[in-house]
Scaffold this motif. Structure first.
Motif, PDB file in Angstrom:
ATOM      1  N   ARG A   3      19.472   1.075  -9.425  1.00  0.00           N
ATOM      2  CA  ARG A   3      19.569   2.456  -9.914  1.00  0.00           C
ATOM      3  C   ARG A   3      18.917   2.597 -11.288  1.00  0.00           C
ATOM      4  N   GLN A   4      19.169   1.629 -12.162  1.00  0.00           N
ATOM      5  CA  GLN A   4      18.574   1.692 -13.490  1.00  0.00           C
ATOM      6  C   GLN A   4      17.060   1.656 -13.425  1.00  0.00           C
ATOM      7  N   LEU A   5      16.538   0.834 -12.525  1.00  0.00           N
ATOM      8  CA  LEU A   5      15.090   0.705 -12.412  1.00  0.00           C
ATOM      9  C   LEU A   5      14.468   1.994 -11.877  1.00  0.00           C
ATOM     10  N   MET A   6      15.150   2.660 -10.955  1.00  0.00           N
ATOM     11  CA  MET A   6      14.633   3.900 -10.378  1.00  0.00           C
ATOM     12  C   MET A   6      14.741   5.072 -11.354  1.00  0.00           C
ATOM     13  N   ILE A  62      10.059   8.380   3.880  1.00  0.00           N
ATOM     14  CA  ILE A  62      11.139   9.324   3.576  1.00  0.00           C
ATOM     15  C   ILE A  62      12.027   8.786   2.463  1.00  0.00           C
ATOM     16  N   TYR A  63      12.432   7.517   2.596  1.00  0.00           N
ATOM     17  CA  TYR A  63      13.350   6.970   1.595  1.00  0.00           C
ATOM     18  C   TYR A  63      12.662   6.752   0.247  1.00  0.00           C
ATOM     19  N   TRP A  64      11.590   5.989   0.246  1.00  0.00           N
ATOM     20  CA  TRP A  64      10.954   5.629  -1.024  1.00  0.00           C
ATOM     21  C   TRP A  64      10.237   6.813  -1.657  1.00  0.00           C
ATOM     22  N   GLY A  65       9.936   7.831  -0.853  1.00  0.00           N
ATOM     23  CA  GLY A  65       9.277   8.998  -1.395  1.00  0.00           C
ATOM     24  C   GLY A  65      10.198   9.986  -2.072  1.00  0.00           C
ATOM     25  N   GLY A  66      11.450  10.084  -1.604  1.00  0.00           N
ATOM     26  CA  GLY A  66      12.329  11.097  -2.181  1.00  0.00           C
ATOM     27  C   GLY A  66      13.762  10.699  -2.390  1.00  0.00           C
ATOM     28  N   LEU A  67      14.170   9.514  -1.901  1.00  0.00           N
ATOM     29  CA  LEU A  67      15.588   9.138  -1.974  1.00  0.00           C
ATOM     30  C   LEU A  67      15.802   7.766  -2.601  1.00  0.00           C
ATOM     31  N   ARG A  68      14.755   7.201  -3.181  1.00  0.00           N
ATOM     32  CA  ARG A  68      14.843   5.818  -3.670  1.00  0.00           C
ATOM     33  C   ARG A  68      15.830   5.636  -4.817  1.00  0.00           C
ATOM     34  N   TRP A  69      16.299   6.728  -5.415  1.00  0.00           N
ATOM     35  CA  TRP A  69      17.249   6.615  -6.537  1.00  0.00           C
ATOM     36  C   TRP A  69      18.642   6.243  -6.072  1.00  0.00           C
ATOM     37  N   GLU A  70      18.921   6.363  -4.777  1.00  0.00           N
ATOM     38  CA  GLU A  70      20.254   6.049  -4.266  1.00  0.00           C
ATOM     39  C   GLU A  70      20.186   4.896  -3.255  1.00  0.00           C
ATOM     40  N   PHE A  83       0.828  -1.196   0.000  1.00  0.00           N
ATOM     41  CA  PHE A  83       0.000   0.000   0.000  1.00  0.00           C
ATOM     42  C   PHE A  83       0.870   1.257   0.000  1.00  0.00           C
ATOM     43  N   GLU A  84       1.941   1.189   0.773  1.00  0.00           N
ATOM     44  CA  GLU A  84       2.821   2.351   0.904  1.00  0.00           C
ATOM     45  C   GLU A  84       3.646   2.581  -0.354  1.00  0.00           C
ATOM     46  N   ALA A  85       4.069   1.502  -1.019  1.00  0.00           N
ATOM     47  CA  ALA A  85       4.945   1.633  -2.182  1.00  0.00           C
ATOM     48  C   ALA A  85       4.352   2.530  -3.278  1.00  0.00           C
ATOM     49  N   PRO A  86       3.129   2.275  -3.752  1.00  0.00           N
ATOM     50  CA  PRO A  86       2.576   3.184  -4.781  1.00  0.00           C
ATOM     51  C   PRO A  86       2.229   4.557  -4.222  1.00  0.00           C
ATOM     52  N   LEU A  87       1.875   4.618  -2.933  1.00  0.00           N
ATOM     53  CA  LEU A  87       1.498   5.902  -2.342  1.00  0.00           C
ATOM     54  C   LEU A  87       2.683   6.860  -2.302  1.00  0.00           C
ATOM     55  N   VAL A  88       3.857   6.353  -1.865  1.00  0.00           N
ATOM     56  CA  VAL A  88       5.021   7.240  -1.762  1.00  0.00           C
ATOM     57  C   VAL A  88       5.540   7.638  -3.140  1.00  0.00           C
ATOM     58  N   ARG A  89       5.240   6.841  -4.133  1.00  0.00           N
ATOM     59  CA  ARG A  89       5.699   7.158  -5.479  1.00  0.00           C
ATOM     60  C   ARG A  89       4.929   8.329  -6.075  1.00  0.00           C
ATOM     61  N   TYR A  90       3.616   8.353  -5.831  1.00  0.00           N
ATOM     62  CA  TYR A  90       2.770   9.365  -6.448  1.00  0.00           C
ATOM     63  C   TYR A  90       2.332  10.470  -5.476  1.00  0.00           C
ATOM     64  N   ALA A  91       2.408  10.194  -4.172  1.00  0.00           N
ATOM     65  CA  ALA A  91       2.019  11.206  -3.181  1.00  0.00           C
ATOM     66  C   ALA A  91       2.892  11.081  -1.944  1.00  0.00           C
ATOM     67  N   PRO A  92       4.187  11.377  -2.089  1.00  0.00           N
ATOM     68  CA  PRO A  92       5.126  11.181  -0.966  1.00  0.00           C
ATOM     69  C   PRO A  92       4.786  12.001   0.273  1.00  0.00           C
ATOM     70  N   LEU A  93       4.322  13.248   0.073  1.00  0.00           N
ATOM     71  CA  LEU A  93       3.973  14.081   1.223  1.00  0.00           C
ATOM     72  C   LEU A  93       2.762  13.515   1.963  1.00  0.00           C
ATOM     73  N   CYS A  94       1.840  12.963   1.220  1.00  0.00           N
ATOM     74  CA  CYS A  94       0.675  12.330   1.833  1.00  0.00           C
ATOM     75  C   CYS A  94       1.101  11.127   2.671  1.00  0.00           C
ATOM     76  N   ALA A  95       2.018  10.327   2.129  1.00  0.00           N
ATOM     77  CA  ALA A  95       2.506   9.151   2.855  1.00  0.00           C
ATOM     78  C   ALA A  95       3.167   9.552   4.167  1.00  0.00           C
ATOM     79  N   CYS A  96       3.979  10.595   4.116  1.00  0.00           N
ATOM     80  CA  CYS A  96       4.655  11.063   5.336  1.00  0.00           C
ATOM     81  C   CYS A  96       3.646  11.605   6.341  1.00  0.00           C
ATOM     82  N   SER A  97       2.636  12.323   5.847  1.00  0.00           N
ATOM     83  CA  SER A  97       1.658  12.917   6.750  1.00  0.00           C
ATOM     84  C   SER A  97       0.811  11.866   7.455  1.00  0.00           C
TER      85      SER A  97
END
Length: 233
Positions: A155-158, A92-100, A41-55
């Protein structure tokens, strides 16, 4: 003699009745649920609405303290508070830092100082050990990614385009299904299995929360492997 035997049997029945077996099983099931189900549930949420997931963390926190305030639900509030920590760090990670990938474990471990403080103060044992079990599972999974050299594919996938995901996943699965990849998967799965199963011999609820969180890592990793296999085409 017969009276002594009867007294001993009655005492044994009383002791068995006092064992919170059902509560331990519920704790284990709740820990498994909180590790596995929210991930999808969290995985797609943080991808499209990271601030919502954190809130949403604030909502989990409020519910946790509400449960903690009542004696009959205190232990479940404790568990949910540990889950709240994993939810926040995951958002925090999957919403904004998942590329690293190198930042994955450090971000997931942001709650570690609080967990260690709780252990030192002997407080919130259930939630603390649930968080530590989840963190251990994350660490073992990341270790597998490093050993099998899946980090470049991560990294390639992200960074890559969605239409390239199948090609990237196919290349990653070739490494996973290689003799070395399979051997390491089995070895680390056995480590998790032993680490998660041994605490279940305890009568303490926090060990059942820890065991459930650790063993759930095997289930989650297996589900992601199936998802990757299905999405490679």
């Amino acid at each position: 003699m017969a009276q002594s035997v009867k007294s001993a049997i009655d005492l044994l029945k009383t002791r068995v009745a006092q064992l919170p077996i059902a509560e331990r099983q519920w704790m284990f099931g709740a820990a498994v649920f909180l590790v596995t189900v929210p991930v999808f549930f969290e995985a797609p949420l943080v991808r499209y609405a990271p601030l919502c997931a954190c809130s949403i963390t604030g909502g989990w926190w409020a519910i946790s303290w509400g449960l903690l305030s009542r004696r009959e639900t205190e232990v479940w509030g404790d568990l949910l508070l540990g889950f709240t920590g994993t939810w926040l760090t995951g958002s925090i990670y999957w919403g904004g830092l998942r590329w690293e990938p190198l930042l994955h474990l450090p971000v997931e471990a942001l709650g570690l100082p609080i967990a260690l403080w709780c252990l030192w103060r002997a407080r919130m044992a259930v939630g603390t050990w649930f968080y530590l079990g989840s963190l251990l599972g994350t660490a073992v999974t990341d270790l597998y990614f490093y050993i099998v050299d899946l980090i470049p594919h991560w990294r390639q996938l992200m960074h890559g385009e969605p239409e390239l995901a199948g090609v990237i996943l196919s290349a990653a699965l070739e490494r996973v299904n290689s003799p070395a990849g399979t051997a390491w998967a089995i070895a680390l799965a056995l480590v998790l299995l032993a680490t998660g199963a041994i605490p279940l011999r305890s009568r303490h609820l926090h060990w059942w929360a820890f065991g459930g969180a650790v063993l759930s890592t095997i289930l989650v990793d297996g589900l992601f492997w199936l998802a990757a296999w299905a999405g490679r085409a």
